[in-house]
Design an enzyme around this catalytic site. Structure first.
Site, PDB file in Angstrom:
ATOM      1  N   HIS A 133       0.873  -1.189   0.000  1.00 15.21           N
ATOM      2  CA  HIS A 133       0.000   0.000   0.000  1.00 15.21           C
ATOM      3  C   HIS A 133       0.906   1.235   0.000  1.00 15.21           C
ATOM      4  CE1 HIS A 133      -3.501   2.378   0.644  1.00 15.21           C
ATOM      5  NE2 HIS A 133      -3.835   2.041   1.870  1.00 15.21           N
ATOM      6  N   HIS A 155      -1.984  -2.688  -9.751  1.00 14.97           N
ATOM      7  CA  HIS A 155      -2.996  -2.097  -8.888  1.00 14.97           C
ATOM      8  C   HIS A 155      -4.223  -2.985  -8.882  1.00 14.97           C
ATOM      9  CE1 HIS A 155      -5.767   0.801  -7.101  1.00 14.97           C
ATOM     10  NE2 HIS A 155      -4.679   1.391  -6.646  1.00 14.97           N
ATOM     11  N   ASP A 162       2.703   5.407  -6.985  1.00 21.59           N
ATOM     12  CA  ASP A 162       3.930   5.466  -6.188  1.00 21.59           C
ATOM     13  C   ASP A 162       5.204   5.259  -6.997  1.00 21.59           C
ATOM     14  OD1 ASP A 162       2.833   6.104  -3.749  1.00 21.59           O
ATOM     15  OD2 ASP A 162       2.246   4.035  -3.363  1.00 21.59           O
TER      16      ASP A 162
HETATM   17  N1  CMC Z   1       5.466  -7.352  -9.868  1.00 19.07           N
HETATM   18  C1  CMC Z   1       5.361  -8.596 -10.375  1.00 19.07           C
HETATM   19  N2  CMC Z   1       4.212  -9.278 -10.471  1.00 19.07           N
HETATM   20  C2  CMC Z   1       3.086  -8.676 -10.036  1.00 19.07           C
HETATM   21  C3  CMC Z   1       3.101  -7.385  -9.497  1.00 19.07           C
HETATM   22  C4  CMC Z   1       4.346  -6.712  -9.415  1.00 19.07           C
HETATM   23  N3  CMC Z   1       4.409  -5.495  -8.898  1.00 19.07           N
HETATM   24  N4  CMC Z   1       1.848  -7.028  -9.139  1.00 19.07           N
HETATM   25  C5  CMC Z   1       1.055  -8.071  -9.447  1.00 19.07           C
HETATM   26  N5  CMC Z   1       1.806  -9.077  -9.990  1.00 19.07           N
HETATM   27  C6  CMC Z   1       1.308 -10.343 -10.522  1.00 19.07           C
HETATM   28  C7  CMC Z   1       0.962 -11.321  -9.408  1.00 19.07           C
HETATM   29  O1  CMC Z   1       2.081 -12.129  -9.090  1.00 19.07           O
HETATM   30  C8  CMC Z   1      -0.165 -12.105 -10.022  1.00 19.07           C
HETATM   31  O2  CMC Z   1       0.402 -13.013 -10.956  1.00 19.07           O
HETATM   32  P1  CMC Z   1      -0.285 -14.465 -11.184  1.00 19.07           P
HETATM   33  O3  CMC Z   1      -1.655 -14.183 -11.695  1.00 19.07           O
HETATM   34  O4  CMC Z   1       0.601 -15.141 -12.169  1.00 19.07           O
HETATM   35  O5  CMC Z   1      -0.283 -15.138  -9.838  1.00 19.07           O
HETATM   36  C9  CMC Z   1      -0.937 -11.062 -10.845  1.00 19.07           C
HETATM   37  O6  CMC Z   1       0.060 -10.073 -11.183  1.00 19.07           O
HETATM   38  C10 CMC Z   1      -2.083 -10.396 -10.098  1.00 19.07           C
HETATM   39  O7  CMC Z   1      -1.573  -9.830  -8.887  1.00 19.07           O
HETATM   40  P2  CMC Z   1      -2.285  -9.893  -7.470  1.00 19.07           P
HETATM   41  O8  CMC Z   1      -1.239  -9.909  -6.408  1.00 19.07           O
HETATM   42  O9  CMC Z   1      -3.315 -10.969  -7.474  1.00 19.07           O
HETATM   43  O10 CMC Z   1      -3.014  -8.483  -7.508  1.00 19.07           O
HETATM   44  P3  CMC Z   1      -3.629  -7.712  -6.269  1.00 19.07           P
HETATM   45  O11 CMC Z   1      -4.720  -6.899  -6.802  1.00 19.07           O
HETATM   46  O12 CMC Z   1      -3.924  -8.660  -5.164  1.00 19.07           O
HETATM   47  O13 CMC Z   1      -2.408  -6.777  -5.772  1.00 19.07           O
HETATM   48  C11 CMC Z   1      -0.909  -4.938  -5.601  1.00 19.07           C
HETATM   49  C12 CMC Z   1      -2.275  -5.440  -6.113  1.00 19.07           C
HETATM   50  C13 CMC Z   1      -0.847  -3.417  -5.785  1.00 19.07           C
HETATM   51  C14 CMC Z   1      -0.759  -5.268  -4.107  1.00 19.07           C
HETATM   52  C15 CMC Z   1       0.219  -5.628  -6.409  1.00 19.07           C
HETATM   53  O14 CMC Z   1       0.123  -5.279  -7.770  1.00 19.07           O
HETATM   54  C16 CMC Z   1       1.610  -5.297  -5.867  1.00 19.07           C
HETATM   55  O15 CMC Z   1       2.096  -5.956  -4.940  1.00 19.07           O
HETATM   56  N6  CMC Z   1       2.307  -4.245  -6.434  1.00 19.07           N
HETATM   57  C17 CMC Z   1       3.569  -3.796  -5.917  1.00 19.07           C
HETATM   58  C18 CMC Z   1       3.349  -2.927  -4.684  1.00 19.07           C
HETATM   59  C19 CMC Z   1       2.827  -1.546  -5.026  1.00 19.07           C
HETATM   60  O16 CMC Z   1       3.334  -0.870  -5.896  1.00 19.07           O
HETATM   61  N7  CMC Z   1       1.795  -1.096  -4.289  1.00 19.07           N
HETATM   62  C20 CMC Z   1       1.222   0.246  -4.421  1.00 19.07           C
HETATM   63  C21 CMC Z   1      -0.182   0.206  -4.940  1.00 19.07           C
HETATM   64  S1  CMC Z   1      -0.797   1.805  -5.448  1.00 19.07           S
HETATM   65  C22 CMC Z   1      -0.742   2.857  -4.072  1.00 19.07           C
HETATM   66  C23 CMC Z   1      -1.409   2.336  -2.855  1.00 19.07           C
HETATM   67  O17 CMC Z   1      -2.330   1.545  -2.884  1.00 19.07           O
HETATM   68  O18 CMC Z   1      -1.021   2.778  -1.786  1.00 19.07           O
END
Ligand code: CMC
Length: 392
Positions: free
Chosen positions: A228, A269, A327
């Protein structure tokens, strides 16, 4: 058991009705009270946006002046609150300090406990918005071993924050208009984002009728995580670790490797599956700030641009609709403004306080208001009999 809908991570569950922020993740649309984020980020002041988010309409000139002076009236913190900072190790993470100090505020303002009185709710909201920059800057001053700087009420919200961060008893900080404008824009972009983890935390905490200071402290705790608000700090750490464009392929491979916990920070996201409109705006601010700081060959910015390009062309990221989020670039801007990495998530918290407060007030006025109480699917042991310890 089939009795409840199972929705881990709340991917498909609306937890409330809200009239504050609208997001269309497929189209990359974000609006506060109906106004497009692009217009607000370019034209409005952060305090104007705060008024809009809380009261639902843009203020008239008279309303804005009145609101600004109300917020100014509350910028001071109690002298005894200063003692709290001294209780922390000099190297305490400022987010740890924030959770503690903001959580303590109800002990200073007893009217905040009277959550059934709308006037008291409003005063708590004003106090939170006004005191957050003071507390945030004080947590930074504690880290660098300088005395706390008092707010200056002749300055606007963002100028005053920079003053409390960078002035010291020997030298007064002169607000740099480019820095002030950048902070104003970043704060607007971070001000609200409907039912994200920290806002949902504030609502769930508040649903038990807990006081607003305690609820916002819970929101700060939730924001801290790298998935987050902690992502802005994690992006900078990641860019420093990658170090050089020649290393990008290696890190892209790591991000794609499911056995490796590494993720590309600042990418992906839950809601935006096309692009994050805030990231587009922040990229522009980043260009502006770096050009003005005569820092246009900032190696981290070059690295970030290249990393973004490589990822956006990679099948893995394309298939999963992973784009840079808000971010990805904000940390580079903060760094160029002289704000240390450990303060990035605190900056986010200062801005998001407005959204948290707006949601808390909306919830408290909601006729459907009731305690939040999710259910579960039990996966544990079936009924079994206790065995005394000697017989185990
Ligand atoms: N790098 C590599 N792979 C990723 C990433 C990433 N940053 N984000 C998602 N994936 C992959 C994930 O491994 C999954 O792959 P598979 O379907 O093969 O298992 C697929 O994409 C879907 O991801 P998810 O984890 O199910 O998606 P989610 O909606 O649960 O998570 C998230 C969203 C923002 C937590 C995630 O994209 C992430 O960890 N990003 C990096 C951290 C980040 O930048 N966070 C800030 C978000 S925006 C500001 C805020 O909210 O504060």
């Amino acid at each position: 058991t089939g009795m409840f809908t199972y929705d881990p991570g709340f991917v498909a569950t609306a937890s409330c009705r809200s009239a504050i922020t609208y997001i269309d993740g497929d189209k990359g649309i974000l609006r506060y009270r109906g106004y497009p984020i692009e217009q607000l980020a370019k034209e409005a002041s952060f305090i104007e946006v705060a008024y809009l988010l809380i009261y639902g309409e843009l203020p008239t000139a008279v309303e804005l002046t009145k609101f600004e002076s109300t917020i100014r009236h509350h910028t001071m913190i109690k002298e005894t609150l200063k003692n709290f900072f001294d209780g922390f190790q000099y190297d305490a993470h400022p987010m740890g300090i924030m959770v503690g100090v903001v959580g303590s505020l109800s002990a200073f303002y007893h009217d905040s406990l009277d959550i059934n009185n709308p006037r008291h709710r409003e005063i708590s909201a004003h106090r939170l918005i006004a005191k957050m920059p003071t507390i945030a800057a004080a947590s930074y001053k504690h880290n660098v071993g300088e005395p706390i700087v008092y707010p200056r009420n002749d300055l606007d919200y963002c100028e005053n924050f920079l003053h409390m961060m960078f002035s010291n008893p020997c030298e007064e900080y002169t607000p740099d208009p480019v820095a002030v404008k950048a902070i104003n824009t970043l704060f607007i972009l971070h001000a609200d984002h409907e039912q994200n983890a920290s806002t949902s935390t504030v609502r769930l905490s508040g649903s038990s009728q807990a006081n607003p200071f305690a609820c916002i402290a819970a929101g700060i705790a939730s924001l801290w995580g790298p998935s987050h608000g902690g992502a802005n700090e994690a992006v900078l750490d990641m860019l420093n670790e990658i170090g050089d464009v020649s290393q990008i392929d290696k890190y892209i491979a790591k991000a794609k490797d499911k056995d490796d916990p590494f993720r590309l920070m600042g990418f992906g996201h839950r809601v935006y599956k096309n692009f994050d409109p805030r990231a587009t705006l922040i990229r522009e601010v980043c260009h502006e700030v770096l050009e003005n700081m005569k820092d246009n060959d900032n190696p981290l910015f070059e690295l970030a641009l290249e990393l973004e390009k490589v990822a956006l062309e990679d099948e893995y990221f394309v298939e999963r609709k992973l784009y840079p989020n808000v971010d990805f670039y904000s940390g580079i801007i903060y760094q160029a403004l002289g704000i240390p990495t450990s303060m990035f998530t605190v900056m986010f918290a200062v801005a998001r306080t407005v959204g948290w407060v707006a949601h808390w007030l909306e919830m408290m006025n909601d006729p459907e208001f009731r305690i939040g109480r999710p259910r579960q699917l039990y996966t544990g042991a079936p009924m079994r009999d206790y065995v005394p310890v000697a017989k185990r």
